[in-house]
Write an enzyme that holds these catalytic residues in place. Structure first.
Site: not given
Ligand code: G3I
Length: 305
Positions: A127, A169, A206, A235, A237
């Protein structure tokens, strides 16, 4: 063939999913994972904040859980992601200049070395281009270390793991007429012409109603492939439901099948309830793990491709 992986393998491709380490105890989730997919991406566990929480202290336990589960089942792994403006550990977020450049390159080297020989591909840089009409780089602490930070990251990754495919990516690079698509295309063309090590380009894919699957998707994938790189849907969806959603999933699958160097498709989660999106139903299985119409349309497209 009756599974996504087996259907994709008929044309030498893979079909993957993002996996979250904290769901590996969910038997419905793991059952679908083991049955349907032959490529795995860690949804968060191999990112910079997860793998280097303190500078110089690396943590691979959750990444390893995903990698080992996948490899024990004969699946391959796409590494995600070595360098990114987002999901940086706290210690890195306020760094700049040569200190940040060295820290980033050390991260790339250490993580790619740790996983050497175990991952099929790495998203080396994620990105790095801006949204909107300019087609240029995204402003970030990494970009401010110099425009060559991306090629420096690719060279470090190649040195650390010479056999991993090295990918750039990004998202919103699906429509050929987007300025962002053109910006990434020009970078890849430049890298290829100067011998910067790059093997593949990942299209996150996405999609939602504001950003639908473009009708020129096969053109985009084909034009990138013509530069001499593999292309992958990394990725996928698609917001929506029912036959409209199924049709869009079919279109993406067919676009990949139409391009010889489109080597595989990864969906960003298994069940709708596993999606990073806080609402909606963007994936191939419903919250109970049942196959949706979108699943059937993808399977049929793979079987007839
Ligand atoms: O694990 C913690 C948990 O302990 C806590 O209570 C909670 C409260 O905020 O957060 C949890 O972590 C979160 C994590 O996902 C697991 O669920 C993070 O806050 C959250 O920021 C994180 O989001 C991820 C995101 O990337 C971060 O940028 C998404 O799961 C993940 O699907 C998403 O994936 C991205 C790719 O890496 C890049 N391209 C876009 C894609 C979708 O956004």
């Amino acid at each position: 063939a009756s599974t996504l992986a087996a259907a994709a393998e008929q044309s030498g491709r893979y079909f993957g999913t993002a996996v979250a380490a904290n769901k590996l105890g969910d038997s419905t989730y793991v059952g679908i994972l083991n049955r349907e997919f032959d490529m795995v991406t860690a949804e968060n566990e191999m990112k910079m904040d997860a793998t280097e929480p303190n500078q110089g202290q690396f943590s691979f336990s959750n990444g390893d859980r995903i990698l080992n589960q996948a490899r024990n089942q004969g699946k391959r792994v796409r590494g995600h992601a070595l360098a990114w403006h987002s999901q940086q550990p706290g210690w890195m977020q306020n760094m700049s200049g040569s200190a940040l450049r060295s820290a980033m390159l050390n991260h790339v080297t250490q993580v790619a070395s740790y996983y050497k020989g175990k991952v099929y591909a790495w998203d080396v840089v994620n990105e790095a281009f801006a949204d909107g009409g300019g087609g240029g780089r995204r402003d970030s602490n990494l970009q401010r270390t110099g425009n060559d930070w991306i090629e420096a990251a690719f060279r470090a990754a190649r040195s650390a793991d010479p056999n991993a495919k090295l990918c750039y990516n990004d998202y919103n690079t699906d429509n050929w007429s987007n300025a962002k698509t053109q910006g990434v295309y020009n970078m890849v063309r430049d890298f290829k012409s100067r011998g910067v090590p790059i093997d593949c380009v990942g299209f996150q894919a996405h999609f939602n109603s504001g950003n639908p699957v473009p009708s020129n998707y096969h053109t985009t994938l084909g034009n990138f492939a013509a530069l001499g790189v593999d292309v992958q849907i990394t990725e996928l969806d698609i917001e929506g439901s029912g036959s409209g959603q199924a049709q869009q999933f079919q279109g993406v699958t067919q676009a990949c099948l139409a391009v010889a160097r489109c080597t595989g498709i990864t969906v960003w989660g298994i069940r709708d309830s596993d999606s990073w999106r806080s609402s909606g139903t963007p994936l191939l299985f419903d919250g109970s793990g049942n196959k949706k119409a979108a699943y059937t349309s993808v399977l049929n497209a793979l079987n007839s491709g």
